[in-house]
Scaffold this motif. Sequence first.
Motif, mmCIF file in Angstrom:
data_model
loop_
_atom_site.group_PDB
_atom_site.id
_atom_site.type_symbol
_atom_site.label_atom_id
_atom_site.label_comp_id
_atom_site.label_asym_id
_atom_site.label_seq_id
_atom_site.Cartn_x
_atom_site.Cartn_y
_atom_site.Cartn_z
ATOM 1 N N TRP A 1 48.464 16.723 5.015
ATOM 2 C CA TRP A 1 48.375 18.108 4.480
ATOM 3 C C TRP A 1 47.259 18.853 5.511
ATOM 4 O O TRP A 1 47.391 19.902 5.825
ATOM 5 C CB TRP A 1 47.634 18.113 3.298
ATOM 6 C CG TRP A 1 46.115 17.420 3.180
ATOM 7 C CD1 TRP A 1 45.865 16.023 3.084
ATOM 8 C CD2 TRP A 1 44.884 17.780 3.281
ATOM 9 N NE1 TRP A 1 44.828 15.711 3.213
ATOM 10 C CE2 TRP A 1 43.996 16.635 3.473
ATOM 11 C CE3 TRP A 1 44.390 19.187 3.721
ATOM 12 C CZ2 TRP A 1 42.516 17.017 3.552
ATOM 13 C CZ3 TRP A 1 43.018 19.296 4.003
ATOM 14 C CH2 TRP A 1 42.304 18.173 3.975
ATOM 15 N N ALA B 1 49.818 19.807 8.401
ATOM 16 C CA ALA B 1 50.526 20.936 7.677
ATOM 17 C C ALA B 1 49.711 22.021 8.026
ATOM 18 O O ALA B 1 49.995 23.212 8.314
ATOM 19 C CB ALA B 1 51.204 20.676 6.764
ATOM 20 N N ALA C 1 49.320 23.205 11.583
ATOM 21 C CA ALA C 1 50.501 23.602 12.026
ATOM 22 C C ALA C 1 51.007 25.101 11.873
ATOM 23 O O ALA C 1 51.309 25.789 12.687
ATOM 24 C CB ALA C 1 51.637 22.634 11.838
ATOM 25 N N PHE C 2 50.793 25.432 10.696
ATOM 26 C CA PHE C 2 51.403 26.540 10.120
ATOM 27 C C PHE C 2 50.688 27.943 10.707
ATOM 28 O O PHE C 2 51.348 28.797 11.328
ATOM 29 C CB PHE C 2 51.640 26.852 8.534
ATOM 30 C CG PHE C 2 52.365 25.995 7.931
ATOM 31 C CD1 PHE C 2 53.820 26.144 8.414
ATOM 32 C CD2 PHE C 2 52.217 25.051 6.925
ATOM 33 C CE1 PHE C 2 54.803 25.111 7.756
ATOM 34 C CE2 PHE C 2 52.966 24.114 6.297
ATOM 35 C CZ PHE C 2 54.317 24.229 6.738
ATOM 36 N N PRO C 3 49.481 27.899 10.835
ATOM 37 C CA PRO C 3 48.645 28.883 11.555
ATOM 38 C C PRO C 3 48.815 29.098 12.946
ATOM 39 O O PRO C 3 49.075 30.176 13.524
ATOM 40 C CB PRO C 3 47.167 28.748 11.247
ATOM 41 C CG PRO C 3 47.044 27.935 10.083
ATOM 42 C CD PRO C 3 48.332 27.109 9.821
ATOM 43 N N LEU D 1 51.758 27.982 14.363
ATOM 44 C CA LEU D 1 53.227 28.446 14.398
ATOM 45 C C LEU D 1 53.299 30.012 14.341
ATOM 46 O O LEU D 1 53.966 30.873 15.070
ATOM 47 C CB LEU D 1 54.067 27.806 13.662
ATOM 48 C CG LEU D 1 54.207 26.307 13.890
ATOM 49 C CD1 LEU D 1 55.136 25.666 12.800
ATOM 50 C CD2 LEU D 1 55.186 26.339 15.339
ATOM 51 N N PHE D 2 52.382 30.497 13.441
ATOM 52 C CA PHE D 2 52.328 32.001 13.202
ATOM 53 C C PHE D 2 51.952 32.806 14.144
ATOM 54 O O PHE D 2 52.204 33.704 14.687
ATOM 55 C CB PHE D 2 51.496 32.178 11.842
ATOM 56 C CG PHE D 2 51.213 33.594 11.547
ATOM 57 C CD1 PHE D 2 52.245 34.403 11.006
ATOM 58 C CD2 PHE D 2 50.070 34.289 11.791
ATOM 59 C CE1 PHE D 2 52.261 35.528 10.749
ATOM 60 C CE2 PHE D 2 50.045 35.527 11.591
ATOM 61 C CZ PHE D 2 51.001 36.548 10.951
#
Length: 60
Positions: free
Chosen positions: A10, A13, A16-18, A20-21
């Motif tokens: 968690w 993840a 990683a999402f911020p 990538l954004f």
Amino acid sequence: MKSIEPLPFWTKAGLAFPILFLNGWLFIIVVEYFQSLITVGIISTLLAFVLSYFVELLTR
């Protein structure tokens, strides 16, 4: 000395999402900034590709 344990899923993840954004957002900004240069490059490449056939026919 203690070894560092790997991060839980968690956490990976969640990081990683911020990232990538932000990378996607930065890519869009750079493409918008150089849009005219990219367009001219693509058009000139396609034109050179198409005209190379005519030049080859004329040199025969």
